[in-house]
Design a protein around this motif. Structure first.
Motif, PDB file in Angstrom:
ATOM      1  N   VAL A 104       0.868  -1.187   0.000  1.00  0.00           N
ATOM      2  CA  VAL A 104       0.000   0.000   0.000  1.00  0.00           C
ATOM      3  C   VAL A 104       0.899   1.228   0.000  1.00  0.00           C
ATOM      4  N   GLU A 105       0.641   2.135  -0.956  1.00  0.00           N
ATOM      5  CA  GLU A 105       1.353   3.415  -0.998  1.00  0.00           C
ATOM      6  C   GLU A 105       0.352   4.514  -0.741  1.00  0.00           C
ATOM      7  N   GLY A 106       0.509   5.204   0.318  1.00  0.00           N
ATOM      8  CA  GLY A 106      -0.419   6.291   0.660  1.00  0.00           C
ATOM      9  C   GLY A 106      -1.485   5.812   1.628  1.00  0.00           C
ATOM     10  N   GLY A 107      -2.519   5.190   1.102  1.00  0.00           N
ATOM     11  CA  GLY A 107      -3.595   4.681   1.949  1.00  0.00           C
ATOM     12  C   GLY A 107      -4.539   5.749   2.463  1.00  0.00           C
ATOM     13  N   GLN A 108      -4.471   6.954   1.882  1.00  0.00           N
ATOM     14  CA  GLN A 108      -5.323   8.045   2.344  1.00  0.00           C
ATOM     15  C   GLN A 108      -6.763   7.887   1.853  1.00  0.00           C
ATOM     16  N   PHE A 109      -6.957   7.273   0.666  1.00  0.00           N
ATOM     17  CA  PHE A 109      -8.288   7.182   0.074  1.00  0.00           C
ATOM     18  C   PHE A 109      -8.884   5.771   0.164  1.00  0.00           C
ATOM     19  N   PHE A 110      -8.189   4.842   0.809  1.00  0.00           N
ATOM     20  CA  PHE A 110      -8.717   3.477   0.894  1.00  0.00           C
ATOM     21  C   PHE A 110      -8.184   2.793   2.149  1.00  0.00           C
ATOM     22  N   THR A 111      -9.091   2.153   2.894  1.00  0.00           N
ATOM     23  CA  THR A 111      -8.721   1.345   4.057  1.00  0.00           C
ATOM     24  C   THR A 111      -8.961  -0.113   3.702  1.00  0.00           C
ATOM     25  N   LEU A 112      -7.905  -0.870   3.573  1.00  0.00           N
ATOM     26  CA  LEU A 112      -7.969  -2.263   3.142  1.00  0.00           C
ATOM     27  C   LEU A 112      -8.563  -3.151   4.231  1.00  0.00           C
ATOM     28  N   GLU A 113      -9.559  -3.946   3.860  1.00  0.00           N
ATOM     29  CA  GLU A 113     -10.150  -4.907   4.789  1.00  0.00           C
ATOM     30  C   GLU A 113      -9.837  -6.339   4.388  1.00  0.00           C
ATOM     31  N   SER A 114      -9.862  -6.642   3.072  1.00  0.00           N
ATOM     32  CA  SER A 114      -9.557  -8.004   2.638  1.00  0.00           C
ATOM     33  C   SER A 114      -9.056  -8.022   1.200  1.00  0.00           C
ATOM     34  N   VAL A 115      -8.350  -9.107   0.882  1.00  0.00           N
ATOM     35  CA  VAL A 115      -7.869  -9.360  -0.466  1.00  0.00           C
ATOM     36  C   VAL A 115      -8.185 -10.811  -0.804  1.00  0.00           C
ATOM     37  N   LYS A 116      -8.679 -11.035  -2.026  1.00  0.00           N
ATOM     38  CA  LYS A 116      -8.904 -12.383  -2.547  1.00  0.00           C
ATOM     39  C   LYS A 116      -8.087 -12.508  -3.813  1.00  0.00           C
ATOM     40  N   LEU A 117      -7.467 -13.668  -4.007  1.00  0.00           N
ATOM     41  CA  LEU A 117      -6.594 -13.874  -5.151  1.00  0.00           C
ATOM     42  C   LEU A 117      -7.041 -15.109  -5.921  1.00  0.00           C
ATOM     43  N   LYS A 118      -7.217 -14.923  -7.245  1.00  0.00           N
ATOM     44  CA  LYS A 118      -7.555 -16.018  -8.149  1.00  0.00           C
ATOM     45  C   LYS A 118      -6.434 -16.170  -9.162  1.00  0.00           C
ATOM     46  N   ILE A 119      -6.053 -17.420  -9.416  1.00  0.00           N
ATOM     47  CA  ILE A 119      -5.106 -17.720 -10.484  1.00  0.00           C
ATOM     48  C   ILE A 119      -5.781 -18.734 -11.391  1.00  0.00           C
ATOM     49  N   GLU A 162      -3.611 -16.314 -15.854  1.00  0.00           N
ATOM     50  CA  GLU A 162      -4.390 -15.116 -15.574  1.00  0.00           C
ATOM     51  C   GLU A 162      -4.540 -14.965 -14.064  1.00  0.00           C
ATOM     52  N   VAL A 163      -4.166 -13.788 -13.572  1.00  0.00           N
ATOM     53  CA  VAL A 163      -4.224 -13.490 -12.143  1.00  0.00           C
ATOM     54  C   VAL A 163      -5.256 -12.386 -11.922  1.00  0.00           C
ATOM     55  N   THR A 164      -6.162 -12.618 -10.967  1.00  0.00           N
ATOM     56  CA  THR A 164      -7.179 -11.623 -10.618  1.00  0.00           C
ATOM     57  C   THR A 164      -7.138 -11.406  -9.111  1.00  0.00           C
ATOM     58  N   ALA A 165      -7.122 -10.147  -8.694  1.00  0.00           N
ATOM     59  CA  ALA A 165      -7.133  -9.796  -7.273  1.00  0.00           C
ATOM     60  C   ALA A 165      -8.367  -8.950  -6.987  1.00  0.00           C
ATOM     61  N   PHE A 166      -9.055  -9.267  -5.892  1.00  0.00           N
ATOM     62  CA  PHE A 166     -10.238  -8.523  -5.452  1.00  0.00           C
ATOM     63  C   PHE A 166      -9.905  -7.826  -4.146  1.00  0.00           C
ATOM     64  N   PHE A 167     -10.099  -6.510  -4.132  1.00  0.00           N
ATOM     65  CA  PHE A 167      -9.798  -5.692  -2.961  1.00  0.00           C
ATOM     66  C   PHE A 167     -11.104  -5.205  -2.357  1.00  0.00           C
ATOM     67  N   THR A 168     -11.280  -5.382  -1.051  1.00  0.00           N
ATOM     68  CA  THR A 168     -12.482  -4.919  -0.354  1.00  0.00           C
ATOM     69  C   THR A 168     -12.044  -4.022   0.798  1.00  0.00           C
ATOM     70  N   GLY A 169     -12.778  -2.907   0.985  1.00  0.00           N
ATOM     71  CA  GLY A 169     -12.440  -2.003   2.077  1.00  0.00           C
ATOM     72  C   GLY A 169     -13.353  -0.802   2.113  1.00  0.00           C
ATOM     73  N   ILE A 170     -12.877   0.234   2.758  1.00  0.00           N
ATOM     74  CA  ILE A 170     -13.622   1.487   2.897  1.00  0.00           C
ATOM     75  C   ILE A 170     -12.936   2.532   2.034  1.00  0.00           C
ATOM     76  N   GLY A 171     -13.697   3.098   1.103  1.00  0.00           N
ATOM     77  CA  GLY A 171     -13.158   4.078   0.169  1.00  0.00           C
ATOM     78  C   GLY A 171     -13.399   5.501   0.626  1.00  0.00           C
ATOM     79  N   PRO A 172     -13.300   6.431  -0.315  1.00  0.00           N
ATOM     80  CA  PRO A 172     -13.520   7.840   0.000  1.00  0.00           C
ATOM     81  C   PRO A 172     -14.920   8.065   0.586  1.00  0.00           C
ATOM     82  N   ASN A 173     -15.025   9.001   1.474  1.00  0.00           N
ATOM     83  CA  ASN A 173     -16.281   9.379   2.133  1.00  0.00           C
ATOM     84  C   ASN A 173     -16.884   8.226   2.938  1.00  0.00           C
ATOM     85  N   GLY A 174     -16.075   7.259   3.364  1.00  0.00           N
ATOM     86  CA  GLY A 174     -16.544   6.172   4.224  1.00  0.00           C
ATOM     87  C   GLY A 174     -17.440   5.155   3.543  1.00  0.00           C
ATOM     88  N   ARG A 175     -17.419   5.101   2.230  1.00  0.00           N
ATOM     89  CA  ARG A 175     -18.263   4.150   1.494  1.00  0.00           C
ATOM     90  C   ARG A 175     -17.569   2.798   1.373  1.00  0.00           C
TER      91      ARG A 175
END
Length: 190
Positions: free
Chosen positions: A86-101, A138-151
């Motif tokens: 994570v670089e910065g992290g001001q606009f996103f709070t990471l909660e989970s990551v899922k990885l598909k190959i 093929e690699v797919t990553a799913f990022f879940t968390g809290i974005g701008p304005n708490g959404r």
């Protein structure tokens, strides 16, 4: 009167002198117990040093075994590792990551507050490691968390890569786009 004084002096000199000498020779076991205590203490210190040396040897052996295990399980020519940064992290709070190959879910991770804090300070997390055959993947990553304005925020990033003979490393990167004031998710090859 003089007789009694002389007699008491004589008795005190004659009788108490051998008693004092006898008292000095009596040990009552005190000297032997001090010697035993000193000997026991030096033995404890010697054993403690031996135990510490054994601990250090066990730690060194454990490190060597882990390196050998990783080399056997994940040979360098088929090794495939995925990291999260994570670089910065001001606009996103990471909660989970899922990885598909190759359309197969291979890893999921929920982040604690301490883990998020470590990532925001520049830490990198090893998310997944496996053996991967040569060829196209093929690699797919799913990022879940809290974005701008708490959404609630859920995004995905994809990458098609050609795995060669050497080991392969991927970075799942979350960066801040200050111009648009939102997070950017990408998968980078190292």
């Amino acid at each position: 009167m003089r007789f009694w004084a002389l007699l008491s002096i004589f008795i005190s000199c004659f009788v108490s002198a051998p008693l004092l000498a006898a008292d000095a020779n009596i040990d009552f076991g005190q000297q032997k117990s001090e010697e035993k205590a000193n000997k026991a203490m030096s033995e404890v210190q010697r054993l403690s040093g031996n135990i510490q040396a054994l601990k250090n040897r066990v730690i060194t052996l454990n490190k060597d075994l882990r390196v050998m295990e990783e080399a056997l399980l994940f040979p360098t020519n088929t090794q495939f590792s995925v990291f999260v940064a994570v670089e910065g992290g001001q606009f996103f709070t990471l909660e989970s990551v899922k990885l598909k190959i190759d359309d197969k879910m291979v890893s999921t991770h929920l982040y604690s507050a301490k883990q998020r804090e470590a990532l925001n300070r520049g830490g990198v997390q090893k998310l997944f490691m496996t053996n991967l055959s040569e060829g196209k993947h093929e690699v797919t990553a799913f990022f879940t968390g809290i974005g701008p304005n708490g959404r609630a925020y859920k995004r995905a990033a994809e990458l098609t890569l050609e795995k060669g003979k050497a080991s392969q490393y991927l970075e799942l990167a979350i960066t801040d786009d200050r111009a648009r004031q939102e997070p950017v998710f990408s998968i980078n090859q190292w």
